[in-house]
Design an enzyme around this catalytic site. Structure first.
Site, short mmCIF file in Angstrom:
data_model
loop_
_atom_site.label_atom_id
_atom_site.label_comp_id
_atom_site.label_asym_id
_atom_site.label_seq_id
_atom_site.Cartn_x
_atom_site.Cartn_y
_atom_site.Cartn_z
N TRP A 28 0.82 -1.22 0.00
CA TRP A 28 0.00 0.00 0.00
C TRP A 28 0.85 1.26 0.00
O TRP A 28 0.33 2.36 -0.01
CB TRP A 28 -0.93 0.00 1.21
CG TRP A 28 -0.25 -0.43 2.47
CD1 TRP A 28 0.42 0.35 3.34
CD2 TRP A 28 -0.21 -1.76 2.99
NE1 TRP A 28 0.91 -0.39 4.36
CE2 TRP A 28 0.53 -1.71 4.18
CE3 TRP A 28 -0.71 -3.00 2.56
CZ2 TRP A 28 0.79 -2.84 4.96
CZ3 TRP A 28 -0.45 -4.12 3.33
CH2 TRP A 28 0.28 -4.04 4.52
N ARG A 29 2.17 1.11 0.05
CA ARG A 29 3.03 2.29 0.08
C ARG A 29 3.42 2.72 -1.32
O ARG A 29 3.76 1.89 -2.16
CB ARG A 29 4.31 1.99 0.86
CG ARG A 29 4.11 2.06 2.35
CD ARG A 29 5.43 1.98 3.06
NE ARG A 29 5.20 2.04 4.50
CZ ARG A 29 6.14 1.80 5.40
NH1 ARG A 29 7.37 1.51 5.02
NH2 ARG A 29 5.85 1.88 6.68
N GLU A 45 -4.95 1.26 6.22
CA GLU A 45 -4.98 1.69 7.62
C GLU A 45 -6.13 1.04 8.38
O GLU A 45 -5.98 0.67 9.54
CB GLU A 45 -5.08 3.22 7.71
CG GLU A 45 -3.81 3.96 7.30
CD GLU A 45 -2.62 3.61 8.20
OE1 GLU A 45 -2.81 3.10 9.31
OE2 GLU A 45 -1.48 3.86 7.77
N GLN A 50 -5.02 -2.99 14.75
CA GLN A 50 -4.86 -4.15 15.64
C GLN A 50 -4.56 -5.44 14.89
O GLN A 50 -4.88 -6.53 15.35
CB GLN A 50 -6.13 -4.33 16.50
CG GLN A 50 -6.43 -3.16 17.39
CD GLN A 50 -5.50 -3.08 18.57
OE1 GLN A 50 -5.62 -3.84 19.51
NE2 GLN A 50 -4.55 -2.18 18.51
N THR A 51 -4.00 -5.31 13.71
CA THR A 51 -3.76 -6.48 12.86
C THR A 51 -2.38 -6.37 12.23
O THR A 51 -1.96 -5.29 11.84
CB THR A 51 -4.85 -6.55 11.76
OG1 THR A 51 -6.14 -6.43 12.38
CG2 THR A 51 -4.77 -7.84 10.99
N LEU A 88 -10.38 -11.81 9.13
CA LEU A 88 -9.54 -10.68 9.57
C LEU A 88 -9.91 -10.22 10.98
O LEU A 88 -9.10 -9.60 11.66
CB LEU A 88 -9.69 -9.49 8.62
CG LEU A 88 -8.56 -9.16 7.67
CD1 LEU A 88 -8.79 -7.77 7.05
CD2 LEU A 88 -7.21 -9.17 8.37
N TYR A 90 -12.56 -8.29 14.00
CA TYR A 90 -13.14 -6.96 14.25
C TYR A 90 -14.03 -6.55 13.08
O TYR A 90 -13.72 -5.62 12.33
CB TYR A 90 -12.03 -5.93 14.47
CG TYR A 90 -11.38 -6.01 15.83
CD1 TYR A 90 -12.15 -6.20 16.98
CD2 TYR A 90 -10.01 -5.88 15.98
CE1 TYR A 90 -11.56 -6.26 18.24
CE2 TYR A 90 -9.42 -5.94 17.24
CZ TYR A 90 -10.19 -6.13 18.36
OH TYR A 90 -9.61 -6.18 19.58
N TYR A 128 -6.20 8.04 15.44
CA TYR A 128 -4.99 7.51 14.82
C TYR A 128 -5.11 7.50 13.30
O TYR A 128 -4.24 8.02 12.57
CB TYR A 128 -4.65 6.08 15.30
CG TYR A 128 -3.71 5.45 14.30
CD1 TYR A 128 -2.39 5.85 14.27
CD2 TYR A 128 -4.17 4.57 13.32
CE1 TYR A 128 -1.52 5.37 13.30
CE2 TYR A 128 -3.33 4.08 12.35
CZ TYR A 128 -2.01 4.49 12.34
OH TYR A 128 -1.17 4.04 11.37
N ASP A 146 0.06 5.24 17.15
CA ASP A 146 -0.45 3.87 17.29
C ASP A 146 0.39 3.17 18.36
O ASP A 146 1.17 3.79 19.07
CB ASP A 146 -0.37 3.14 15.94
CG ASP A 146 1.06 2.87 15.56
OD1 ASP A 146 1.96 3.54 16.07
OD2 ASP A 146 1.31 1.97 14.75
N CYS A 198 12.76 -1.01 17.57
CA CYS A 198 12.19 -0.66 18.87
C CYS A 198 11.03 -1.61 19.19
O CYS A 198 9.91 -1.20 19.46
CB CYS A 198 11.72 0.80 18.88
SG CYS A 198 11.50 1.48 20.54
#
Length: 373
Positions: A28-29, A45, A50-51, A88, A90, A128, A146, A198
DNA sequence: TACACGTGGTC
DNA sequence: TGACCAAGTGT
């Protein structure tokens, strides 16, 4: 309090330089220097809420191929979108995705709002996501905070306040860092840093572009941040699922009410879920009277907020009509029906018991595994 | 503010 | 096996 060395202030440029060398290439970038497509940014997005990236990848490709524009998605029936979303999780995201596509295609002329405030008004777009789209697709200097960013920023500034209490502070600190140029790259850089170096466990501080200005690195306690309020324990609920077959091989499928748990999704007929249910008594909640055989064992499934243990009942050579909200589906058509994972598990449990591990219909419930990246 | 809302990978 | 956590939102 022990004295701490004064650290230099973190600079966005140091992170951006790192990003230019280490950015992830994701479907998607946009390529470096090219403008991002707001539709692709928005779709990704929503899916990424949460995935994990690995899970989203194949879903994103299928959606983009099938619905290449927001107008195409808006024109699709909701049930097609829900079926494509199956697995997926939710599922309110899929309902809101569809509602949002209709708003954008219908009242915004097919163009997404280009400000945080405008985006925030869309269904399924919270603080977000609005910030992420505003920054990535429209170059707005917005702070997209996020879980990754919460981790990076709490470590960078040594914020010991537990989440969610620390959210406002984290947001303010993030906004301080957002550069006027390349805010979209900065948002993605922050997320890439959180997703790689990180990391929650064993962060690779020695490789971090901000290692010299990070409070947690100086203290040596990065792995303990962010702190979180204790989570409530997960209760167990029980219930029963019913697998019915007619003589012609069709099986009973039930569509759940539009809201709430697994809202709008197809699956097996379920009893109400409660703390404790007597499996014998569960038959009273069957879709219709039949010779319901209890299948040995239970289906165990973990939701975010409770553990579900399902007893499965099966009946064959049924002659009943389908109740309202239910329908008979051939086993060939089962592959087209999108089942949530818990329903897939219950169906597999019944099919294996009735027809053995080689049952052809089991193929319909095999998980579509994402390819690891 | 707190809780409802899915799933899969990892350690 | 269990705990954690992943590009959160809606109510």
């Amino acid at each position: 309090m022990s004295a701490r060395p004064i650290l230099p202030s973190p600079q966005a440029g140091d992170l951006l330089s790192w990003y230019d060398r280490h950015r992830r290439r994701l479907p998607w970038r946009a390529p470096p220097g090219e403008a991002a497509d707001p539709y692709r940014v928005w779709l990704s997005e929503i899916m990424l809420q949460q995935t994990t990236v690995a899970t989203v990848g194949p879903y994103f490709e299928r959606f983009i191929t099938r619905w290449p524009s927001v107008e195409a998605l808006a024109a699709a029936p909701l049930e097609d979108v829900l079926a494509a979303w199956a697995g997926l999780g939710y599922y309110a995201r899929a309902r809101n995705l569809h509602a949002c596509a209709r708003v954008v295609a219908g009242t915004h002329g097919g163009r997404f709002p280009d400000t945080e405030v405008g985006l925030r008004a869309l269904p399924g777009v919270g603080p977000y996501t609005a910030a992420a789209i505003a920054a990535i697709a429209f170059g707005r200097p917005a702070a997209a905070v996020d879980g990754n960013v919460e981790r990076v920023i709490t470590r960078l500034h040594g914020i010991d306040t537990p989440l969610p209490e620390a959210k406002a502070q984290i947001r303010a600190r993030t906004l301080d860092l957002v550069p006027e140029d390349r805010p979209g790259d900065f948002a993605q850089a922050l997320m890439d840093l959180g997703a790689s170096l990180c990391s929650p466990k064993r962060p690779a501080c020695a490789l971090c572009p901000w290692r010299d200005c990070c409070v947690a690195n100086a203290r040596g306690d990065a792995e303990t941040l962010p702190r979180r309020a204790a989570k409530p324990e997960r209760p167990t609920r029980r219930g029963a699922a019913f697998w019915a077959e007619r003589g012609n091989g069709t099986v009973l499928i039930h569509r759940r009410p539009p809201k709430g748990l697994l809202g709008g999704m197809d699956g097996l007929w379920l009893t109400p879920l409660s703390a404790d249910i007597d499996p014998a008594e569960a038959r009273a909640h069957a879709p219709f009277p039949a010779r319901w055989n209890r299948i040995a064992g239970e289906v165990d499934h973990l939701f975010t907020h409770f553990r579900l243990r399902l007893t499965v009942f099966a009946a064959t050579d049924v002659t009943a009509f389908a109740p309202t909200g239910s329908r008979w589906v051939s086993k060939a058509e089962l592959a087209e029906v999108g089942f949530p994972t818990v329903m897939r598990k219950a169906a597999q449990h019944a099919l294996r018991a009735l027809h053995g591990p080689g049952a052809e219909a089991l193929a319909a419930f095999r998980r579509r595994r994402p390819t690891r990246t």
